[in-house]
Design a protein around this motif. Structure first.
Motif, PDB file in Angstrom:
ATOM      1  N   SER A  26      21.945 -56.508  61.908  1.00 21.59           N
ATOM      2  CA  SER A  26      20.843 -57.447  61.897  1.00 21.59           C
ATOM      3  C   SER A  26      20.403 -57.642  60.588  1.00 21.59           C
ATOM      4  CB  SER A  26      19.792 -57.173  62.902  1.00 21.59           C
ATOM      5  OG  SER A  26      19.268 -56.048  62.872  1.00 21.59           O
ATOM      6  N   ARG A  27      20.557 -56.548  59.740  1.00 23.92           N
ATOM      7  CA  ARG A  27      20.165 -56.377  58.523  1.00 23.92           C
ATOM      8  C   ARG A  27      21.002 -56.909  57.524  1.00 23.92           C
ATOM      9  NH1 ARG A  27      18.097 -50.410  57.919  1.00 23.92           N
ATOM     10  NH2 ARG A  27      20.503 -50.096  57.750  1.00 23.92           N
ATOM     11  N   LEU A  28      22.373 -56.762  57.712  1.00 28.16           N
ATOM     12  CA  LEU A  28      23.392 -57.638  56.994  1.00 28.16           C
ATOM     13  C   LEU A  28      23.197 -58.941  57.372  1.00 28.16           C
ATOM     14  CD1 LEU A  28      26.178 -54.998  57.264  1.00 28.16           C
ATOM     15  CD2 LEU A  28      25.430 -55.724  55.180  1.00 28.16           C
ATOM     16  N   LEU A  29      23.178 -59.356  58.606  1.00 28.11           N
ATOM     17  CA  LEU A  29      23.004 -60.889  59.028  1.00 28.11           C
ATOM     18  C   LEU A  29      21.725 -61.538  58.098  1.00 28.11           C
ATOM     19  CD1 LEU A  29      23.785 -60.771  62.651  1.00 28.11           C
ATOM     20  CD2 LEU A  29      25.066 -62.222  60.912  1.00 28.11           C
ATOM     21  N   ALA A  30      20.644 -60.853  57.624  1.00 24.25           N
ATOM     22  CA  ALA A  30      19.607 -61.396  57.302  1.00 24.25           C
ATOM     23  C   ALA A  30      20.048 -61.557  55.629  1.00 24.25           C
ATOM     24  CB  ALA A  30      18.592 -60.440  57.237  1.00 24.25           C
ATOM     25  N   VAL A  31      20.869 -60.811  55.001  1.00 21.27           N
ATOM     26  CA  VAL A  31      21.382 -60.659  53.679  1.00 21.27           C
ATOM     27  C   VAL A  31      22.486 -61.826  53.386  1.00 21.27           C
ATOM     28  CG1 VAL A  31      21.884 -59.574  51.666  1.00 21.27           C
ATOM     29  CG2 VAL A  31      20.331 -58.735  53.081  1.00 21.27           C
ATOM     30  N   LEU A  32      23.715 -61.770  54.042  1.00 28.05           N
ATOM     31  CA  LEU A  32      24.929 -62.284  54.057  1.00 28.05           C
ATOM     32  C   LEU A  32      24.882 -63.645  54.946  1.00 28.05           C
ATOM     33  CD1 LEU A  32      26.945 -59.278  54.129  1.00 28.05           C
ATOM     34  CD2 LEU A  32      25.922 -60.335  52.168  1.00 28.05           C
ATOM     35  N   ASP A  33      25.876 -64.382  54.477  1.00 28.82           N
ATOM     36  CA  ASP A  33      26.359 -65.592  55.158  1.00 28.82           C
ATOM     37  C   ASP A  33      27.499 -65.111  55.770  1.00 28.82           C
ATOM     38  OD1 ASP A  33      26.702 -68.132  56.063  1.00 28.82           O
ATOM     39  OD2 ASP A  33      27.843 -68.819  54.214  1.00 28.82           O
ATOM     40  N   ALA A  34      27.445 -64.488  57.082  1.00 29.38           N
ATOM     41  CA  ALA A  34      28.616 -63.850  57.751  1.00 29.38           C
ATOM     42  C   ALA A  34      28.397 -63.939  59.178  1.00 29.38           C
ATOM     43  CB  ALA A  34      28.856 -62.412  57.164  1.00 29.38           C
ATOM     44  N   THR A  35      29.335 -63.691  59.962  1.00 25.54           N
ATOM     45  CA  THR A  35      29.316 -63.663  61.392  1.00 25.54           C
ATOM     46  C   THR A  35      28.899 -62.086  61.725  1.00 25.54           C
ATOM     47  OG1 THR A  35      31.601 -63.089  61.815  1.00 25.54           O
ATOM     48  CG2 THR A  35      31.209 -65.311  61.534  1.00 25.54           C
ATOM     49  N   PRO A  36      28.341 -61.862  62.968  1.00 30.95           N
ATOM     50  CA  PRO A  36      28.065 -60.740  63.427  1.00 30.95           C
ATOM     51  C   PRO A  36      29.300 -59.666  63.243  1.00 30.95           C
ATOM     52  CG  PRO A  36      27.180 -62.174  64.782  1.00 30.95           C
ATOM     53  CD  PRO A  36      28.051 -62.978  63.895  1.00 30.95           C
ATOM     54  N   GLN A  37      30.503 -60.270  63.898  1.00 30.73           N
ATOM     55  CA  GLN A  37      31.742 -59.308  63.635  1.00 30.73           C
ATOM     56  C   GLN A  37      31.963 -59.096  62.257  1.00 30.73           C
ATOM     57  OE1 GLN A  37      35.834 -60.846  64.504  1.00 30.73           O
ATOM     58  NE2 GLN A  37      35.586 -59.599  66.216  1.00 30.73           N
ATOM     59  N   GLU A 118      15.398 -54.672  51.194  1.00 29.13           N
ATOM     60  CA  GLU A 118      14.678 -55.678  51.152  1.00 29.13           C
ATOM     61  C   GLU A 118      14.737 -56.858  51.947  1.00 29.13           C
ATOM     62  OE1 GLU A 118      15.861 -56.659  47.350  1.00 29.13           O
ATOM     63  OE2 GLU A 118      15.033 -54.785  46.482  1.00 29.13           O
ATOM     64  N   GLY A 119      15.972 -57.064  52.741  1.00 31.76           N
ATOM     65  CA  GLY A 119      16.077 -58.127  53.561  1.00 31.76           C
ATOM     66  C   GLY A 119      16.134 -59.637  53.080  1.00 31.76           C
ATOM     67  N   VAL A 120      16.381 -59.584  51.646  1.00 29.57           N
ATOM     68  CA  VAL A 120      16.499 -60.775  51.014  1.00 29.57           C
ATOM     69  C   VAL A 120      17.823 -60.971  50.347  1.00 29.57           C
ATOM     70  CG1 VAL A 120      15.379 -62.365  49.447  1.00 29.57           C
ATOM     71  CG2 VAL A 120      13.874 -60.999  50.841  1.00 29.57           C
ATOM     72  N   LEU A 126      16.791 -70.852  47.344  1.00 33.48           N
ATOM     73  CA  LEU A 126      17.366 -71.994  47.374  1.00 33.48           C
ATOM     74  C   LEU A 126      17.756 -72.455  48.767  1.00 33.48           C
ATOM     75  CD1 LEU A 126      19.237 -74.551  46.381  1.00 33.48           C
ATOM     76  CD2 LEU A 126      20.862 -72.869  46.612  1.00 33.48           C
ATOM     77  N   ARG A 127      17.954 -71.409  49.894  1.00 28.89           N
ATOM     78  CA  ARG A 127      18.061 -71.560  51.268  1.00 28.89           C
ATOM     79  C   ARG A 127      16.730 -72.342  51.977  1.00 28.89           C
ATOM     80  NH1 ARG A 127      20.733 -66.749  54.082  1.00 28.89           N
ATOM     81  NH2 ARG A 127      22.506 -67.554  52.905  1.00 28.89           N
ATOM     82  N   ALA A 128      15.541 -71.631  51.483  1.00 28.89           N
ATOM     83  CA  ALA A 128      14.346 -71.954  52.079  1.00 28.89           C
ATOM     84  C   ALA A 128      13.940 -73.226  51.397  1.00 28.89           C
ATOM     85  CB  ALA A 128      13.395 -70.799  51.346  1.00 28.89           C
ATOM     86  N   ARG A 129      14.242 -73.728  50.269  1.00 27.63           N
ATOM     87  CA  ARG A 129      14.080 -74.950  50.110  1.00 27.63           C
ATOM     88  C   ARG A 129      15.025 -76.086  50.661  1.00 27.63           C
ATOM     89  NH1 ARG A 129      15.089 -75.133  43.660  1.00 27.63           N
ATOM     90  NH2 ARG A 129      16.411 -73.671  44.383  1.00 27.63           N
ATOM     91  N   ARG A 130      16.196 -75.780  51.092  1.00 25.54           N
ATOM     92  CA  ARG A 130      16.988 -76.522  51.858  1.00 25.54           C
ATOM     93  C   ARG A 130      16.471 -76.756  53.181  1.00 25.54           C
ATOM     94  NH1 ARG A 130      22.925 -74.365  50.174  1.00 25.54           N
ATOM     95  NH2 ARG A 130      23.070 -75.742  47.769  1.00 25.54           N
TER      96      ARG A 130
END
Length: 137
Positions: A26-37, A118-120, A126-130
């Motif tokens: 879950s921490r990696l999902l918050a930081v990366l554009d990747a799948t759970p696997q 940090e979770g960011v 940029l993602r937030a603006r989009r």
């Protein structure tokens, strides 16, 4: 505590040791554009000096019946995607020739762990603006 609860706790503990536990994913999902696997693969790589293709396949799919296990080539395909996701945040994955695996350099592991704490992810603004733009549309 029942035996089933104890076993669930032990499974979660072992998953955390392997780096494929829900917290890391879950921490990696918050930081990366990747799948759970893919995040499970990254978490696995964070816990060891070299992560081999066979070890990743066993950790990710070993609990499945043999007829439901994907081919080993899936690990190679997913690793291409893992590399791209990590490159976006400035983390390198090295191919460890002769061992059939991959490694994240120590300095890059530290950077990724810092991002996880940090979770960011870089570029989140940029993602937030989009997302704000899409919500307003």
């Amino acid at each position: 505590m029942s035996e089933a609860e104890q076993l669930r706790d032990r499974v979660e503990e072992l998953q955390a040791l392997l780096g494929v536990g829900n917290d890391d994913v879950s921490r990696l999902l918050a930081v990366l554009d990747a799948t759970p696997q893919q995040c499970e693969m990254i978490g696995f790589m964070l816990r060891r000096s070299v992560a081999t293709r066979t070890a990743m396949h066993t950790v990710l799919f070993g609990a499945r019946p043999e007829c439901d296990q994907p081919e080993m080539k899936l690990i190679d395909v997913q690793m291409v995607k893992v590399r791209k996701a990590l490159e976006k945040v400035g983390v390198e994955v090295r191919t460890e020739w002769g061992s059939g695996g991959w490694a994240i350099p120590i300095a890059h592991k530290a950077k990724l762990r810092r991002l996880m704490s940090e979770g960011v992810a870089p570029g989140d603004d940029l993602r937030a603006r989009r997302m704000a733009f899409l919500e307003g549309a």
